[in-house]
Design an enzyme around this catalytic site. Structure first.
Site, PDB file in Angstrom:
ATOM      1  N   GLU A  74     -16.332 -45.683   5.176  1.00  0.00           N
ATOM      2  CA  GLU A  74     -16.600 -46.759   4.211  1.00  0.00           C
ATOM      3  C   GLU A  74     -18.096 -47.055   4.211  1.00  0.00           C
ATOM      4  O   GLU A  74     -18.703 -47.281   3.186  1.00  0.00           O
ATOM      5  CB  GLU A  74     -15.791 -48.007   4.579  1.00  0.00           C
ATOM      6  CG  GLU A  74     -16.060 -49.187   3.647  1.00  0.00           C
ATOM      7  CD  GLU A  74     -15.115 -50.365   3.860  1.00  0.00           C
ATOM      8  OE1 GLU A  74     -14.029 -50.190   4.439  1.00  0.00           O
ATOM      9  OE2 GLU A  74     -15.481 -51.476   3.441  1.00  0.00           O
ATOM     10  N   GLU A 121      -3.139 -49.650   3.890  1.00  0.00           N
ATOM     11  CA  GLU A 121      -3.287 -50.173   5.240  1.00  0.00           C
ATOM     12  C   GLU A 121      -2.069 -50.904   5.801  1.00  0.00           C
ATOM     13  O   GLU A 121      -1.782 -50.775   6.996  1.00  0.00           O
ATOM     14  CB  GLU A 121      -4.478 -51.139   5.282  1.00  0.00           C
ATOM     15  CG  GLU A 121      -5.812 -50.499   5.002  1.00  0.00           C
ATOM     16  CD  GLU A 121      -6.883 -51.545   4.759  1.00  0.00           C
ATOM     17  OE1 GLU A 121      -6.877 -52.174   3.692  1.00  0.00           O
ATOM     18  OE2 GLU A 121      -7.695 -51.767   5.663  1.00  0.00           O
ATOM     19  N   GLN A 150     -16.458 -42.741   1.566  1.00  0.00           N
ATOM     20  CA  GLN A 150     -15.579 -43.626   0.798  1.00  0.00           C
ATOM     21  C   GLN A 150     -16.395 -44.501  -0.149  1.00  0.00           C
ATOM     22  O   GLN A 150     -15.842 -45.165  -1.009  1.00  0.00           O
ATOM     23  CB  GLN A 150     -14.785 -44.534   1.746  1.00  0.00           C
ATOM     24  CG  GLN A 150     -13.787 -43.803   2.625  1.00  0.00           C
ATOM     25  CD  GLN A 150     -13.139 -44.702   3.668  1.00  0.00           C
ATOM     26  OE1 GLN A 150     -13.232 -44.434   4.850  1.00  0.00           O
ATOM     27  NE2 GLN A 150     -12.484 -45.784   3.248  1.00  0.00           N
ATOM     28  N   PHE A 209     -10.073 -43.193   6.585  1.00  0.00           N
ATOM     29  CA  PHE A 209      -9.434 -44.251   7.376  1.00  0.00           C
ATOM     30  C   PHE A 209     -10.374 -45.425   7.643  1.00  0.00           C
ATOM     31  O   PHE A 209     -10.180 -46.163   8.603  1.00  0.00           O
ATOM     32  CB  PHE A 209      -8.874 -43.693   8.693  1.00  0.00           C
ATOM     33  CG  PHE A 209      -7.922 -42.552   8.499  1.00  0.00           C
ATOM     34  CD1 PHE A 209      -6.693 -42.754   7.885  1.00  0.00           C
ATOM     35  CD2 PHE A 209      -8.259 -41.263   8.888  1.00  0.00           C
ATOM     36  CE1 PHE A 209      -5.819 -41.703   7.673  1.00  0.00           C
ATOM     37  CE2 PHE A 209      -7.396 -40.198   8.675  1.00  0.00           C
ATOM     38  CZ  PHE A 209      -6.164 -40.420   8.072  1.00  0.00           C
ATOM     39  N   ALA A 223      -9.923 -51.367   1.640  1.00  0.00           N
ATOM     40  CA  ALA A 223      -9.132 -52.587   1.514  1.00  0.00           C
ATOM     41  C   ALA A 223      -7.812 -52.333   0.781  1.00  0.00           C
ATOM     42  O   ALA A 223      -7.247 -53.241   0.178  1.00  0.00           O
ATOM     43  CB  ALA A 223      -9.945 -53.687   0.812  1.00  0.00           C
ATOM     44  N   ARG A 270     -11.540 -60.723   8.331  1.00  0.00           N
ATOM     45  CA  ARG A 270     -10.135 -60.368   8.113  1.00  0.00           C
ATOM     46  C   ARG A 270      -9.289 -60.688   9.353  1.00  0.00           C
ATOM     47  O   ARG A 270      -8.107 -61.006   9.245  1.00  0.00           O
ATOM     48  CB  ARG A 270      -9.973 -58.909   7.673  1.00  0.00           C
ATOM     49  CG  ARG A 270      -8.629 -58.636   7.028  1.00  0.00           C
ATOM     50  CD  ARG A 270      -8.520 -57.237   6.442  1.00  0.00           C
ATOM     51  NE  ARG A 270      -8.930 -57.138   5.064  1.00  0.00           N
ATOM     52  CZ  ARG A 270      -8.178 -57.460   4.002  1.00  0.00           C
ATOM     53  NH1 ARG A 270      -6.951 -57.916   4.161  1.00  0.00           N
ATOM     54  NH2 ARG A 270      -8.650 -57.331   2.787  1.00  0.00           N
ATOM     55  N   ARG A 288      -8.510 -48.707   9.036  1.00  0.00           N
ATOM     56  CA  ARG A 288      -7.211 -49.115   8.490  1.00  0.00           C
ATOM     57  C   ARG A 288      -6.690 -50.458   9.052  1.00  0.00           C
ATOM     58  O   ARG A 288      -6.267 -50.520  10.211  1.00  0.00           O
ATOM     59  CB  ARG A 288      -6.205 -48.011   8.788  1.00  0.00           C
ATOM     60  CG  ARG A 288      -5.095 -47.892   7.765  1.00  0.00           C
ATOM     61  CD  ARG A 288      -4.306 -46.641   8.012  1.00  0.00           C
ATOM     62  NE  ARG A 288      -3.545 -46.247   6.837  1.00  0.00           N
ATOM     63  CZ  ARG A 288      -2.932 -45.077   6.708  1.00  0.00           C
ATOM     64  NH1 ARG A 288      -2.979 -44.194   7.665  1.00  0.00           N
ATOM     65  NH2 ARG A 288      -2.268 -44.797   5.611  1.00  0.00           N
TER      66      ARG A 288
HETATM   67  N1  MTE Z   1      -4.402 -41.961   3.847  1.00  0.00           N
HETATM   68  C1  MTE Z   1      -4.941 -40.749   4.124  1.00  0.00           C
HETATM   69  N2  MTE Z   1      -4.177 -39.658   4.015  1.00  0.00           N
HETATM   70  N3  MTE Z   1      -6.242 -40.631   4.526  1.00  0.00           N
HETATM   71  C2  MTE Z   1      -7.053 -41.735   4.680  1.00  0.00           C
HETATM   72  O1  MTE Z   1      -8.228 -41.602   5.026  1.00  0.00           O
HETATM   73  N4  MTE Z   1      -7.221 -44.199   4.526  1.00  0.00           N
HETATM   74  C3  MTE Z   1      -6.488 -45.444   4.577  1.00  0.00           C
HETATM   75  C4  MTE Z   1      -5.368 -45.458   3.550  1.00  0.00           C
HETATM   76  N5  MTE Z   1      -4.587 -44.260   3.634  1.00  0.00           N
HETATM   77  C5  MTE Z   1      -6.500 -43.035   4.397  1.00  0.00           C
HETATM   78  C6  MTE Z   1      -5.151 -43.081   3.950  1.00  0.00           C
HETATM   79  C7  MTE Z   1      -7.311 -46.621   4.366  1.00  0.00           C
HETATM   80  S1  MTE Z   1      -8.173 -47.253   5.666  1.00  0.00           S
HETATM   81  C8  MTE Z   1      -7.373 -47.248   3.157  1.00  0.00           C
HETATM   82  S2  MTE Z   1      -8.280 -48.655   2.943  1.00  0.00           S
HETATM   83  C9  MTE Z   1      -6.668 -46.748   1.992  1.00  0.00           C
HETATM   84  O2  MTE Z   1      -5.961 -45.545   2.259  1.00  0.00           O
HETATM   85  C10 MTE Z   1      -7.664 -46.508   0.866  1.00  0.00           C
HETATM   86  O3  MTE Z   1      -7.097 -45.980  -0.263  1.00  0.00           O
HETATM   87  P1  MTE Z   1      -6.368 -46.880  -1.370  1.00  0.00           P
HETATM   88  O4  MTE Z   1      -7.214 -48.075  -1.587  1.00  0.00           O
HETATM   89  O5  MTE Z   1      -6.323 -45.977  -2.524  1.00  0.00           O
HETATM   90  O6  MTE Z   1      -5.033 -47.213  -0.804  1.00  0.00           O
HETATM   91  N1  LUZ Z   2     -13.698 -53.554   3.523  1.00  0.00           N
HETATM   92  C1  LUZ Z   2     -14.397 -54.611   3.122  1.00  0.00           C
HETATM   93  C2  LUZ Z   2     -12.396 -53.641   3.805  1.00  0.00           C
HETATM   94  O1  LUZ Z   2     -15.598 -54.488   2.896  1.00  0.00           O
HETATM   95  N2  LUZ Z   2     -13.768 -55.786   2.945  1.00  0.00           N
HETATM   96  C3  LUZ Z   2     -12.458 -55.958   3.196  1.00  0.00           C
HETATM   97  O2  LUZ Z   2     -11.925 -57.051   3.021  1.00  0.00           O
HETATM   98  C4  LUZ Z   2     -11.738 -54.849   3.654  1.00  0.00           C
HETATM   99  N3  LUZ Z   2     -10.447 -54.954   3.961  1.00  0.00           N
HETATM  100  C5  LUZ Z   2      -9.809 -53.895   4.424  1.00  0.00           C
HETATM  101  C6  LUZ Z   2     -10.470 -52.706   4.569  1.00  0.00           C
HETATM  102  N4  LUZ Z   2     -11.755 -52.575   4.255  1.00  0.00           N
HETATM  103 MO1  MOS Z   3      -9.817 -48.843   4.765  1.00  0.00          MO
HETATM  104  S1  MOS Z   3     -10.261 -49.609   6.623  1.00  0.00           S
HETATM  105  O1  MOS Z   3     -10.191 -50.288   3.971  1.00  0.00           O
HETATM  106  O2  MOS Z   3     -11.130 -47.886   4.505  1.00  0.00           O
END
Ligand code: MTE
Ligand code: LUZ
Ligand code: MOS
Length: 753
Positions: free
Chosen positions: A226, A706, A191, A222, A503, A304, A336
């Site tokens: 990251e 999330e 990520q 998910f 995030a 958070r 997430r």
């Molecule tokens: N949806 C799918 N299908 N797969 C994933 O890995 N990750 C989640 C969410 N939805 C995820 C998902 C998480 S933890 C985050 S932070 C967001 O997607 C990240 O993408 P966005 O910032 O584009 O919403």
């Molecule tokens: N990652 C991060 C995150 O580095 N800072 C955040 O505030 C955060 N919030 C949600 C998911 N990932």
């Molecule tokens: Mo989502 S936990 O911010 O990758």
């Protein structure tokens, strides 16, 4: 608008890391992980492994040319263990061989002798021993101590919250190859491509401009990728660098489950005080975050938790403290919700406990304390455009909450060994990285001579549909067909210094950068059009691939315009940079305005409990969710459904088990249960709250990834309510996940049944 990846996914044509065609001569890597959770490495014997035909090299910490350090926030994590190991599975050596099979076999032949040390797995024990990853932090507002005696009801309890395995379908992995002059190209399932680039550069002792990271898409992240993809990418790159050959490392599921961190388990104590009319006057909680053996993202996750510890409520006197505890588990990481779910589970537990003590339904307490406009959060930000009440009211009305409750009460009166339960989960989740500096993004746009458009951003596609949203943004703002827009892989040579896609702000940050890149392109094109059409630019626009004048189509088409612009030597490339305005946070007083906006919603979950077996079914999920002005309702609904089921899994079936020696017992799909199609709710209905959406969301379409995860928390309390319907002497337990085994015990405890 369908997800642009849909057809590729269902026909198996979408490319993931393991589908990238390998270069001939590619070697394969396997990791030797620690067999013990805590110990000293006494002796490493590579002889047997090296004898195996096809083994090229076994890499240990002393082979690392740069720094043996992968810690992001705190520098406390080695890539390969040196003299001590701190969790089971901690990487010690990397075996490189001609095939994956040989590499894995050789990894098993590496003999390591340990002097075992006492492992710590309980965060409270770690805290007692002074094992903290960082100093504790406290957020507060008002003063609970001054008002406890003004409360009619004061209750307290302890809460245990379990972790969660990410179980992305694609395990961690990377493919790295040397290009020339030390330059290495890395394909990583990450990520955070920049984090990978930085970590690889550091480990190899090279500048970042010699490392290129490319990501097509992930089979899920998910949060698990990251930060934690960086170490695996660094191992592949290290092996490529040392052997001079392409090296691929893809973790077997078993290694992935054992070696990677998960959602943080938390343990906590809370106390809540309410007035006669159910207003929460004071709330105090102390939480112990189980951080694992290294800091990883724990400090940010702890933050958070502090932000979301009062959930969707206004509580005038609040004090929340979190200790980030160092234990001998794999370093726990982003998942997430990022600490938000744990914070919200605690406040919902406190409300449930108060409701039980007072003898009212928790819903009455929830409703009485929802945020109102201009209410202050304990971190100083004022709640603006608050939709908490609107969502709650609309959910009550549209799903006929009163009738639902009555029908469940009736069911319970008429059924002896089957009971139903219901609970409500109001949601308020802050959007932005809590670390202000991470809220920036860039986008690179090329318009080619034939009118086709190529977009590169820092966003990573992991199934959440961000590429579709980026294509939509480009197509909407340029006024062209979406099929003209190609979203390129995320690559550090095209878009530099990216924040991870996390995030929930991937679409907001990158979409806004894209908007900023497109604006001058469009301006230049309209100037060309005004010269061709001999009129003022102000009258012109591009809609449906056609230049329009005062809203009326002209004969000038998009591809003609682009061709002419190129002949006139107009630049058809732009780079956009976006940094979220307004936000800031001052850690010295723990106050500020950390979030661009908040996402609101209300979820209702109903369950039916089999009171003979302790098993339960999740019946219906009813949600009113604040999408803002969604640019892609289909994707957003998919995100709601996925998140809610993942959230339900977290509080019900998904139980991580470690033995007292810190070894993961739930290390396979037969011992770690995630919701399957049979366990998933029978129905999920989700109604969008009609709103226009905030300025800071991309095209006013709110972040979605999330927040809906947290509706799943309602499943926990719905099941507890069903248990109480069967066993009136049951007192609600705050011990997640609520597995059928636990439920069965609770049904028959107290002897009154
Ligand atoms: N949806 C799918 N299908 N797969 C994933 O890995 N990750 C989640 C969410 N939805 C995820 C998902 C998480 S933890 C985050 S932070 C967001 O997607 C990240 O993408 P966005 O910032 O584009 O919403
Ligand atoms: N990652 C991060 C995150 O580095 N800072 C955040 O505030 C955060 N919030 C949600 C998911 N990932
Ligand atoms: Mo989502 S936990 O911010 O990758």
């Amino acid at each position: 608008m369908k997800n642009i990846d849909t057809i590729g996914h269902v026909t198996g044509k979408s490319v993931y890391l393991d589908d990238i065609p390998t270069i001939s001569g590619t070697l394969h890597a396997a990791i030797v992980g620690s067999a013990v959770a805590h110990g000293r490495i006494v002796k490493v014997d590579l002889a047997e492994a090296l004898k195996l035909d096809g083994v090229e090299k076994i890499i240990m910490y002393n082979d690392i040319p740069g720094e043996n350090q992968i810690g992001g926030i705190i520098e406390d994590e080695t890539l390969l263990a040196e003299h001590e190991v701190h969790y089971q599975g901690q990487p010690i050596a990397v075996v490189v061989a001609q095939t994956e099979r040989i590499a894995r076999k050789a990894a098993q032949l590496v003999r390591i002798d340990y002097e075992e040390l006492e492992p710590v797995t309980d965060p409270r024990v770690a805290k007692e021993k002074g094992l903290l990853l960082i100093p504790p932090r406290t957020f507060s507002m008002g003063n609970p101590d001054e008002v406890w005696n003004k409360c009619k009801f004061v209750v307290e309890d302890r809460v245990e919250i379990g972790g969660q395995e990410h179980l992305y379908i694609e395990t961690q992995g990377a493919y790295a190859y040397p290009v020339e002059g030390g330059y290495i190209k890395v394909h990583s399932s990450t990520q955070g491509p920049t984090a990978v680039q930085k970590t690889v550069a550091r480990v190899l002792g090279l500048p970042m401009n010699l490392i290129e990271v490319d990501v097509v898409r992930l089979g899920g992240g998910f949060g698990g990728k990251e930060d934690q993809a960086s170490g695996f990418a660094a191992m592949a790159a290290l092996a490529a660098h040392l052997t001079g050959k392409p090296v691929k490392l893809v973790l077997p599921r078993h290694d992935d489950m054992r070696m990677t961190g998960k959602r943080h388990p938390y343990s906590g104590d809370f106390r809540i005080g309410l007035t006669d009319d159910l207003k929460i006057l004071a709330f105090e909680t102390t939480l112990y975050q189980n951080g694992g053996a290294a800091a990883d993202l724990s400090p940010a996750i702890m933050e958070r938790t502090l932000f979301h510890s009062t959930g969707s409520y206004f509580i005038p006197n609040t004090r929340v403290t979190v200790y980030s505890c160092k234990t001998n588990l794999p370093p726990n990481t982003a998942f997430r919700g990022f600490g938000g779910p744990q914070g919200m589970f605690v406040i919902e537990s406190a409300i449930a406990k108060a409701a039980e003590t007072i003898g009212v339904n928790a819903i009455e307490i929830q409703r009485a304390n929802l945020l109102n406009e201009n209410d202050e959060f304990q971190y100083g930000q004022k709640a603006e455009n608050v939709n908490a009440h609107k969502c709650f009211a609309l959910a009550s009305e549209k799903f006929n909450l009163d009738n639902l409750r009555k029908s469940i009460d009736n069911y319970n009166l008429n059924n002896r060994y089957s009971k139903r339960g219901l609970a409500v989960m109001p949601l308020c989740f802050g959007i932005s990285f809590t670390n202000t500096s991470m809220n920036q993004a860039r986008a690179l746009v090329h318009i080619y001579q034939d009118g086709s458009v190529a977009v590169s951003t820092g966003a990573i596609e992991m199934g959440q549909g961000v590429n579709t949203k980026m294509a939509q943004v480009a197509s909407i703002l340029l006024g062209i067909d979406i099929n003209r827009v190609k979203i390129y892989s995320t690559n550090t040579t095209r878009v530099a210094n990216t924040s991870p896609t996390a995030a929930s702000s991937g679409a907001d940050l990158n979409g806004n950068a894209l908007r900023i890149a497109i604006a001058p392109l469009k301006k230049r094109l309209l100037k060309v059009a005004s010269e061709i059409l001999e009129c003022s630019e102000d009258e012109l626009n591009i809609e449906n691939e056609t230049v329009t004048r005062s809203g009326q189509p002209t004969p000038l088409k998009w591809n003609e315009l682009v061709k002419k612009a190129h002949l006139k030597r107009v630049a058809l490339t732009e780079n956009g940079h976006y940094a979220t305005p307004v936000i800031y946070f001052d850690k010295t007083n723990e106050k500020g305005h950390p979030f661009a906006y908040h996402v609101y919603g209300t979820g209702i979950v109903t369950v039916t409990l089999d009171c003979i077996r302790g098993t339960y079914t999740i019946d219906d999920v009813y949600i009113v969710h604040d999408f803002g002005n969604s640019i892609n309702p289909l994707i957003d609904l998919g995100q709601v459904e996925g998140a809610v089921v993942q959230g339900i899994g977290w509080v019900t079936l998904e139980e991580l088990a470690f033995d007292p020696k810190g070894r993961l017992l739930s290390n396979s799909l037969s011992t770690y249960k995630v919701p399957d199609i049979h366990f998933a709710p029978k129905s999920i209905q989700c109604i969008p709250l009609p709103t226009t959406g905030p300025d800071l969301a991309v095209l006013r379409s709110k972040a979605i990834g999330e927040p809906p995860f947290m509706y799943g928390i309602a499943a926990y309390f719905a099941i507890q309510n069903a248990v109480k319907a069967f066993n009136p002497s049951h007192r609600i337990q705050f011990n997640s996940p609520l597995t059928p085994e636990k439920v069965l015990m609770q049904l028959y405890q107290g002897g009154s049944v």
